[in-house]
Design a protein around this motif. Sequence first.
Motif, PDB file in Angstrom:
ATOM      1  N   PHE A   3       5.549  -2.506  -8.636  1.00 56.62           N
ATOM      2  CA  PHE A   3       4.537  -3.032  -7.716  1.00 56.62           C
ATOM      3  C   PHE A   3       3.251  -2.264  -7.951  1.00 56.62           C
ATOM      4  CE2 PHE A   3       7.873  -3.838  -4.166  1.00 56.62           C
ATOM      5  CZ  PHE A   3       8.109  -5.111  -4.604  1.00 56.62           C
ATOM      6  N   LEU A   4       2.134  -2.950  -7.748  1.00 54.05           N
ATOM      7  CA  LEU A   4       0.841  -2.282  -7.650  1.00 54.05           C
ATOM      8  C   LEU A   4       0.515  -2.237  -6.169  1.00 54.05           C
ATOM      9  CD1 LEU A   4      -1.753  -1.046  -8.841  1.00 54.05           C
ATOM     10  CD2 LEU A   4      -2.684  -3.369  -8.905  1.00 54.05           C
ATOM     11  N   LEU A   5       0.526  -1.050  -5.583  1.00 50.78           N
ATOM     12  CA  LEU A   5       0.204  -0.885  -4.175  1.00 50.78           C
ATOM     13  C   LEU A   5      -1.308  -0.866  -4.033  1.00 50.78           C
ATOM     14  CD1 LEU A   5       1.856   1.488  -1.668  1.00 50.78           C
ATOM     15  CD2 LEU A   5      -0.611   1.491  -1.869  1.00 50.78           C
ATOM     16  N   ALA A   6      -1.819  -1.692  -3.137  1.00 53.66           N
ATOM     17  CA  ALA A   6      -3.264  -1.744  -2.854  1.00 53.66           C
ATOM     18  C   ALA A   6      -3.445  -1.473  -1.361  1.00 53.66           C
ATOM     19  CB  ALA A   6      -3.832  -3.103  -3.234  1.00 53.66           C
ATOM     20  N   MET A   7      -4.142  -0.372  -1.034  1.00 55.86           N
ATOM     21  CA  MET A   7      -4.391   0.006   0.355  1.00 55.86           C
ATOM     22  C   MET A   7      -5.882  -0.175   0.631  1.00 55.86           C
ATOM     23  SD  MET A   7      -3.377   3.498   2.354  1.00 55.86           S
ATOM     24  CE  MET A   7      -4.839   4.510   2.196  1.00 55.86           C
ATOM     25  N   THR A   8      -6.214  -1.160   1.480  1.00 58.67           N
ATOM     26  CA  THR A   8      -7.610  -1.530   1.749  1.00 58.67           C
ATOM     27  C   THR A   8      -8.017  -1.081   3.142  1.00 58.67           C
ATOM     28  OG1 THR A   8      -7.363  -3.450   0.305  1.00 58.67           O
ATOM     29  CG2 THR A   8      -9.243  -3.460   1.808  1.00 58.67           C
ATOM     30  N   ARG A  36     -13.135  -1.034   0.940  1.00 61.06           N
ATOM     31  CA  ARG A  36     -12.730  -0.507  -0.378  1.00 61.06           C
ATOM     32  C   ARG A  36     -11.211  -0.335  -0.426  1.00 61.06           C
ATOM     33  NH1 ARG A  36     -16.708  -0.487  -4.231  1.00 61.06           N
ATOM     34  NH2 ARG A  36     -15.259   0.863  -5.284  1.00 61.06           N
ATOM     35  N   THR A  37     -10.673  -0.260  -1.650  1.00 59.70           N
ATOM     36  CA  THR A  37      -9.228  -0.200  -1.864  1.00 59.70           C
ATOM     37  C   THR A  37      -8.859   0.983  -2.735  1.00 59.70           C
ATOM     38  OG1 THR A  37      -9.125  -2.615  -1.697  1.00 59.70           O
ATOM     39  CG2 THR A  37      -7.250  -1.528  -2.737  1.00 59.70           C
ATOM     40  N   ALA A  38      -7.743   1.624  -2.408  1.00 56.80           N
ATOM     41  CA  ALA A  38      -7.135   2.661  -3.251  1.00 56.80           C
ATOM     42  C   ALA A  38      -5.819   2.082  -3.770  1.00 56.80           C
ATOM     43  CB  ALA A  38      -6.891   3.935  -2.448  1.00 56.80           C
ATOM     44  N   PHE A  39      -5.380   2.559  -4.944  1.00 56.84           N
ATOM     45  CA  PHE A  39      -4.236   1.962  -5.624  1.00 56.84           C
ATOM     46  C   PHE A  39      -3.196   3.014  -5.987  1.00 56.84           C
ATOM     47  CE2 PHE A  39      -8.063  -0.423  -6.485  1.00 56.84           C
ATOM     48  CZ  PHE A  39      -7.687  -1.724  -6.228  1.00 56.84           C
ATOM     49  N   ALA A  40      -1.938   2.566  -6.049  1.00 57.47           N
ATOM     50  CA  ALA A  40      -0.843   3.435  -6.495  1.00 57.47           C
ATOM     51  C   ALA A  40       0.219   2.564  -7.150  1.00 57.47           C
ATOM     52  CB  ALA A  40      -0.242   4.199  -5.317  1.00 57.47           C
ATOM     53  N   LEU A  64      -2.314   7.878  -4.764  1.00 56.76           N
ATOM     54  CA  LEU A  64      -3.420   6.948  -4.568  1.00 56.76           C
ATOM     55  C   LEU A  64      -4.596   7.302  -5.479  1.00 56.76           C
ATOM     56  CD1 LEU A  64      -3.359   6.672  -0.682  1.00 56.76           C
ATOM     57  CD2 LEU A  64      -2.906   4.808  -2.307  1.00 56.76           C
ATOM     58  N   GLN A  65      -5.171   6.280  -6.084  1.00 60.34           N
ATOM     59  CA  GLN A  65      -6.272   6.451  -7.023  1.00 60.34           C
ATOM     60  C   GLN A  65      -7.390   5.461  -6.678  1.00 60.34           C
ATOM     61  OE1 GLN A  65      -6.154   8.898  -9.416  1.00 60.34           O
ATOM     62  NE2 GLN A  65      -4.167   9.457  -8.555  1.00 60.34           N
ATOM     63  N   VAL A  77      -2.145   3.455 -13.061  1.00 57.12           N
ATOM     64  CA  VAL A  77      -1.302   3.905 -11.960  1.00 57.12           C
ATOM     65  C   VAL A  77       0.149   3.433 -12.075  1.00 57.12           C
ATOM     66  CG1 VAL A  77      -3.215   4.076 -10.334  1.00 57.12           C
ATOM     67  CG2 VAL A  77      -1.867   1.986 -10.400  1.00 57.12           C
ATOM     68  N   LEU A  78       0.403   2.387 -12.872  1.00 59.05           N
ATOM     69  CA  LEU A  78       1.765   1.860 -12.970  1.00 59.05           C
ATOM     70  C   LEU A  78       2.642   2.794 -13.796  1.00 59.05           C
ATOM     71  CD1 LEU A  78       0.985  -1.925 -13.435  1.00 59.05           C
ATOM     72  CD2 LEU A  78       1.745  -0.759 -11.366  1.00 59.05           C
TER      73      LEU A  78
END
Length: 188
Positions: A68-73, A121-125, A179-180, A186-187
């Motif tokens: 999964f690509l986690l997207a935290m907005t 904005r979004t951070a990813f993991a 988180l990036q 990130v995957l």
Amino acid sequence: MRKRTTGALIGLLGSTALLAGCGQASAIDAAAPAAQAHTAQRDISGSNCTAQDFRVDLNVQPGHPDQFLLAMTNTSGKPCEIGGWVNLKPQNMAGETIEQIPARTVEVPGPPEHRTLQPGRTAFAGVHLELGAKNDPGTYVTSGFLAAPSDMAGVGSARVVGNEGPVEIPLKSLQIGTLQPSPQGVLF
């Protein structure tokens, strides 16, 4: 002579009191930086936001059902301090957490960093799933996830995006990366 001695004694006592007063002022001045230093060293990693200030999406990666690509907005109207991870808890069809599934955070692609995430904005993991067969021992069917960003109060839902129909993931364990600011690299 007695007048001189009394005057000298009063002068001496006055000087001692003055020095003691100066010494106390110095002690107070010396204590102030120590108190400030203690305040500066306190833990400031806690966020000014809660989990409810974010939307967390778990995007299924085409051809890689175990990723999964986690997207935290940030859906709030204010900048939010975020920690290094989002903790995920799998849920069953009844919406109960499945405690038997181990979930751990790992330093992929690098160590955690505290960041400020501006509104919108979004951070990813990256999230790596260890999948199993539905009837394997140690495999639990997961239908969703709860998300708890580190250094924050509260828990929210993490929406699985990219699966058609109801979500049924035969899961043994999962790993969550850091988180990036970009989804690149990130995957797992």
